[in-house]
Motif scaffolding. Structure first.
Motif, PDB file in Angstrom:
ATOM      1  N   LYS B  46       0.817  -1.214   0.000  1.00  0.00           N
ATOM      2  CA  LYS B  46       0.000   0.000   0.000  1.00  0.00           C
ATOM      3  C   LYS B  46       0.853   1.267   0.000  1.00  0.00           C
ATOM      4  O   LYS B  46       0.685   2.135  -0.852  1.00  0.00           O
ATOM      5  N   SER B  47       1.753   1.341   0.952  1.00  0.00           N
ATOM      6  CA  SER B  47       2.575   2.554   1.045  1.00  0.00           C
ATOM      7  C   SER B  47       3.430   2.716  -0.195  1.00  0.00           C
ATOM      8  O   SER B  47       3.626   3.829  -0.692  1.00  0.00           O
ATOM      9  N   THR B  48       3.929   1.603  -0.705  1.00  0.00           N
ATOM     10  CA  THR B  48       4.764   1.677  -1.902  1.00  0.00           C
ATOM     11  C   THR B  48       3.958   2.246  -3.068  1.00  0.00           C
ATOM     12  O   THR B  48       4.436   3.129  -3.789  1.00  0.00           O
ATOM     13  N   HIS B  88       2.243  11.066   4.908  1.00  0.00           N
ATOM     14  CA  HIS B  88       3.011   9.854   5.151  1.00  0.00           C
ATOM     15  C   HIS B  88       2.550   9.044   6.330  1.00  0.00           C
ATOM     16  O   HIS B  88       2.090   9.583   7.324  1.00  0.00           O
ATOM     17  N   GLN B  89       2.800   7.748   6.222  1.00  0.00           N
ATOM     18  CA  GLN B  89       2.586   6.850   7.342  1.00  0.00           C
ATOM     19  C   GLN B  89       3.604   7.149   8.436  1.00  0.00           C
ATOM     20  O   GLN B  89       3.278   7.321   9.594  1.00  0.00           O
ATOM     21  N   GLU B  90       4.859   7.190   8.042  1.00  0.00           N
ATOM     22  CA  GLU B  90       5.898   7.543   9.001  1.00  0.00           C
ATOM     23  C   GLU B  90       6.089   9.048   8.899  1.00  0.00           C
ATOM     24  O   GLU B  90       6.255   9.582   7.826  1.00  0.00           O
ATOM     25  N   PHE B 168      -4.043   9.626   2.270  1.00  0.00           N
ATOM     26  CA  PHE B 168      -3.781   9.513   3.698  1.00  0.00           C
ATOM     27  C   PHE B 168      -3.280   8.109   3.992  1.00  0.00           C
ATOM     28  O   PHE B 168      -4.025   7.141   3.871  1.00  0.00           O
ATOM     29  N   ASP B 169      -2.027   7.986   4.385  1.00  0.00           N
ATOM     30  CA  ASP B 169      -1.482   6.666   4.704  1.00  0.00           C
ATOM     31  C   ASP B 169      -1.536   6.468   6.218  1.00  0.00           C
ATOM     32  O   ASP B 169      -0.709   7.000   6.953  1.00  0.00           O
ATOM     33  N   GLU B 170      -2.489   5.721   6.673  1.00  0.00           N
ATOM     34  CA  GLU B 170      -2.710   5.483   8.105  1.00  0.00           C
ATOM     35  C   GLU B 170      -2.639   6.750   8.950  1.00  0.00           C
ATOM     36  O   GLU B 170      -1.810   6.858   9.855  1.00  0.00           O
ATOM     37  N   PRO B 171      -3.521   7.684   8.664  1.00  0.00           N
ATOM     38  CA  PRO B 171      -3.435   8.970   9.374  1.00  0.00           C
ATOM     39  C   PRO B 171      -3.885   8.869  10.815  1.00  0.00           C
ATOM     40  O   PRO B 171      -3.493   9.675  11.644  1.00  0.00           O
ATOM     41  N   SER B 400       7.798  -2.724   5.757  1.00  0.00           N
ATOM     42  CA  SER B 400       6.567  -1.950   5.843  1.00  0.00           C
ATOM     43  C   SER B 400       6.326  -1.588   7.308  1.00  0.00           C
ATOM     44  O   SER B 400       6.863  -2.224   8.215  1.00  0.00           O
ATOM     45  N   GLY B 401       5.514  -0.549   7.506  1.00  0.00           N
ATOM     46  CA  GLY B 401       5.298  -0.031   8.854  1.00  0.00           C
ATOM     47  C   GLY B 401       4.871  -1.089   9.856  1.00  0.00           C
ATOM     48  O   GLY B 401       5.404  -1.175  10.962  1.00  0.00           O
ATOM     49  N   GLY B 402       3.918  -1.912   9.463  1.00  0.00           N
ATOM     50  CA  GLY B 402       3.414  -2.924  10.385  1.00  0.00           C
ATOM     51  C   GLY B 402       4.472  -3.954  10.728  1.00  0.00           C
ATOM     52  O   GLY B 402       4.568  -4.422  11.869  1.00  0.00           O
TER      53      GLY B 402
HETATM   54 MG   LIG Z   1       2.373   1.198   4.858  1.00  0.00          MG
END
Ligand SMILES: [Mg+2]
Ligand SMILES: Nc1ncnc2c1ncn2[C@@H]1O[C@H](COP(=O)(O)OP(=O)(O)OP(=O)(O)O)[C@@H](O)[C@H]1O
Lengths: 329, 498
Positions: B46-48, B88-90, B168-171, B400-402
């Motif tokens: 997703k983020s990619t 961004h997520q991060e 919005f990436d995991e806002p 990835s973040g998770g």
């Molecule tokens: Mg992500």
């Protein structure tokens, strides 16, 4: 921005390959260039000479590499080299070579401990502390000698001569010392818990603390290692010259830092290696030697060294970004 | 219908990293004025995909259309100018700069001679902050803000341009419920203006609340798009992880183990006051409260990161004073901190090295780190937590973040602590893994560990805890057993009403 440096490790095309190997390629180009212009350059005798001369900077740079990976700087090593060399040379006649070396190493470690205390435990900025130490130690040296140069009187009979002038198995001792120090510090950084902690503290000090790492101690130890290496370099230097001016080490701090950066150890901390630094030291040594053989004055070396560092850093950053010119980060 | 059918469209996107095929022939579009939710497990891509859309990654193959115009994006700034903004997520803020500078970074308003027009900068930033209901000014330095507030700054950035599409990436991963509502208002606003929204989240309830369509990615491939009204959580989950989710929790065992950790009258400045509680072996103790209620501060104090001004800590019957994280680790405490990027991980180190960092001093043969020992630990927790990575050498920053979050959890599980404190353990973790982590926490308790869970998510707290402590402004307001707690009295307890 961490994102940007971590994103494109993958590079395509010639530009990418070039950038990735930037430092090595620059090195090879230089070597070929010098070899074309000077027949003497690549003879084994000359190569040995270069490495032998690079050994002093090399041993110091290896110690400083540990400090830099831990996220700090050490600019005090130049005047520390002066101090330690003066001390070991001066004490040589007074208390004997073995004792002189021991006392000098202890004194050098005390200076390193002071750096370590101020930077590791009091968390003062390493640039400011070690820059201050650079002049403070120079002052200390002058107070010790009262401005006089020192030397060793029985230069031909003392076994102290072996460190700078001796040979073992046909190899100059300075090269052997350089190699041994490199191997030991490499092993420490790559294979011991302490080494891992240095990378962690340099990479993300907060996460390191959250992992139960005693950041203060790790940083302080890195300055002890750096000081110890400088002490060893002082033995080589003192033994080679058999005397010492008050300011023999002047300018070494920049040479050392140049070698570390040239090798590709990041000043941001958290990455780098002894191997890289060794390559950096050799590049620096060969460039200086090559220019000398071509008949340039020593100050031209400084200019060229600067250009090479800028080139190396640029190619290194470009490799991380995946392109030579980048509008972002 | 609008002049353009899509605000943003991609076709046949392929993106590979060394040893990872992150995106494989993905097509996807967002219509003007719709909220298009993107779902997928941790590491699904997703983020990619979003970074490709925002000009941060160049795709290996595939095409991007903005308002049906083909676009080749070389940089985030270029994407922003064309109307595509990524949140961004991060977090990616310049910590040392002011909020206003961060909001307008790269496009500071100018006066004559190219000088920055500070007045206009601050006024413009102030306007945006007000729209977001933020209680901090444009001149605040970003490093002084809490994570949630930083997230709001990140969102504020998106409102500076005439956007065609906002991603919005995991806002909401670190927002409070109130802040979340503000965010949803903003999203509705943008929608009304005809902006296309891409919304990534692992929280089903949000997705079903605000989205019009849902697309699912799995292992880098596109799995289909559903109209939100025509589907349900179960169907989406199956598309995402290939099976239905088992959310039933193991029975609540009333703990009979001995008290492992007991604290009395703990106080720390104005962060918390007179806090007393105890945890038994074999139970999960939940701490619930609003962000800023003092839960994290208690955890940090127990872990030796903050000085206590008063109070007593008793571990296994012995009174101890914890002076440093190192000391806490030696005593058998472990803390999974709330911010993985800042406190949990060394991003430039490998997965394995991060995982073994707290115990590296014990993983030795002679003076050397034991390679085999390290890899054994890594393999064990990679499998236990199903961490997705091509190998132990991969830099954590490339996960990835998770999956990064899972590394942090693994790192502390591997210590086999007596007391495990986890602060927002499932932030950014997909639904499947979330259930796994909850089960894991319960299993750890069943194995005799004492587990403390801090969470701002009510469903999480309710499903993992045997006992729940509610906090409000630095004080414990109530303690519930699992049987007596209800959503209502929990909400009351954390807002100081009971
Ligand atoms: Mg992500
Ligand atoms: N810069 C990179 N280098 C190498 N691999 C990467 C890089 N960025 C992402 N990946 C890999 O690509 C895959 C997809 O990652 P991505 O971040 O897009 O997942 P995600 O769907 O956003 O997951 P999450 O829900 O955990 O945030 C992962 O396997 C990840 O490890």
């Amino acid at each position: 921005m961490a994102e940007a440096t971590l994103t494109s490790n993958r590079l395509k095309g010639l530009g990418g390959t070039l950038a990735k190997q930037g430092i090595l390629i620059a090195f090879i180009v230089f070597m070929i260039g010098f070899a074309l212009f000077s027949e003497k350059f690549l003879t084994s005798g000359n190569v040995m000479t270069v490495i032998r001369q690079a050994a002093i900077v090399g041993v110091m740079a290896i110690g400083v590499t540990v400090v830099v990976i831990g996220g700090n700087l050490d600019l005090s090593v130049g005047s520390m080299l002066s101090f330690s060399t003066v001390l070991v040379v001066d004490l040589h006649d007074k208390i004997g070579p073995g004792e002189a070396i021991a006392v000098m190493l202890v004194a050098t470690l005390v200076l390193g401990a002071l750096n370590g205390f101020l930077i590791g435990y009091l968390r003062l900025n390493s640039l400011i502390v070690t820059l201050g130490m650079l002049s403070a130690i120079q002052g200390l040296t002058l107070i010790y000698t009262g401005g006089q140069n020192v030397d060793i009187s029985h230069q031909d009979t003392t076994w102290f001569a072996v460190f700078g002038r001796g040979q073992v198995f046909g190899l100059p001792v300075p090269i052997l010392i350089f190699a041994v120090v490199a191997v030991i510090v490499h092993v420490v950084l790559a294979y011991t818990p302490y080494g891992r902690r240095v990378y962690a503290v340099g990479g993300n000090p907060m996460a390191a603390v959250f992992s139960g790492i005693r950041r203060n101690r790790v940083v302080a130890c890195s300055y002890l290692i750096s000081a110890f290496c400088t002490g060893i370099a002082a033995v080589i230097l003192g033994s080679r010259v058999m005397g010492s001016q008050n300011n023999v080490g002047q300018g070494y701090e920049l040479l050392v830092l140049a070698a570390v950066i040239l090798g590709g150890t990041s000043l941001l901390g958290g990455s780098g290696s002894v191997l890289k630094t060794v390559i950096g030291v050799l590049i620096l040594g060969f460039i200086q030697n090559g220019l000398l053989l071509l008949g340039y004055a020593y100050y031209v070396q400084w200019l060229v060294t600067w250009v090479v560092i800028i080139l190396a850093v640029w190619l290194d950053v470009a490799a991380k970004r995946g392109r030579l010119f980048s509008p972002i980060a | 219908m609008n002049a353009f059918d899509t605000a943003l469209r991609v076709q046949g996107i392929v993106k590979t990293f060394p040893a990872v095929r992150a995106l494989d022939d993905v097509s996807f579009d967002v219509r003007p004025g719709e909220v298009h939710a993107l779902l997928g497990e941790n590491g699904a891509g997703k983020s990619t995909l979003m970074k490709v859309l925002a000009g941060m990654h160049r795709p290996d193959q595939g095409r991007i259309f903005i308002s049906e115009e083909p676009a080749i994006l070389h940089s985030p700034l270029e994407a922003k100018r064309l109307g595509v903004v990524l949140i961004h997520q991060e977090l990616s803020l310049a910590e040392q700069m002011s909020v206003a500078e961060n909001i307008f970074l790269g496009e500071l308003p100018r006066k004559n001679f190219g000088m920055v027009d500070w007045k206009k900068l601050y006024a413009d930033a102030e306007a945006i902050l007000q729209r977001l209901n933020c209680d901090f000014g444009p001149q605040t330095r970003v490093e002084d803000l809490s994570i949630a507030k930083k997230q709001m700054v990140e969102i504020a950035r998106a409102l500076t341009v005439e956007a065609k599409a906002v991603i919005f990436d995991e806002p909401t991963a670190s927002l409070t419920d109130q802040e979340k509502e503000v965010l949803f208002d903003v999203i509705r606003d943008l929608q009304a203006q005809g902006v296309g929204i891409v919304y990534i989240s692992h929280r089903m309830e949000e997705i079903f609340r605000i989205s019009n369509r849902i697309s699912v990615l799995r292992d880098g491939t596109y799995r289909g798009t559903l109209e939100t009204v025509d589907t349900n959580e179960d169907e989406v989950t199956r598309l995402m992880i290939g099976r239905s989710l088992d959310t039933s929790r193991g029975g609540k065992v009333v703990s009979t183990g001995p008290v492992v950790l007991k604290v009395e009258n703990l106080s720390c400045g104005d962060l918390f006051e007179n806090v007393s509680f105890s945890v038994q072996a074999g139970e999960v103790l939940g701490f619930y409260g609003l962000v800023g209620a003092g839960r994290t501060a208690i955890a940090e104090a127990l872990f030796g990161l903050r000085r206590l001004s008063q109070g007593k800590v008793v571990l296994n019957g012995q009174e101890i004073t914890i002076t440093s994280p190192r000391h806490a680790v030696e005593q058998g405490l472990a803390l999974v901190p709330e911010s993985r990027k800042e406190q949990g991980l060394v991003l430039g180190m490998s997965c394995r090295d991060n995982m073994t960092l707290p115990q590296i001093g014990n993983l030795t043969t002679g003076p050397f780190v034991s390679n085999g020992g390290e890899i054994a630990i890594f393999d064990r927790y990679r499998d236990l937590l199903s961490i997705k990575t091509p190998g132990w050498r991969q830099l954590v920053g490339n996960l990835s973040g998770g999956n990064q979050q899972k590394i942090v959890i693994g790192k502390w599980l591997a210590m086999r602590p007596k007391v495990l404190i986890v602060d927002e353990p499932t932030r950014g973790i997909d639904v499947g893994s979330k259930a796994e982590i909850h089960n894991l926490l319960r299993e750890l308790a069943a194995d005799g560990y004492a587990v403390i869970v801090i969470s701002s998510e009510m469903p999480e707290i309710l499903s993992v805890s045997d006992r729940i402590i509610a906090m409000y402004r630095g004080e414990i307001t109530r303690e519930f057993t699992a049987d007596e707690v209800t959503e209502d009295n929990l909400v009351q307890a954390i807002s100081g009403l009971s």
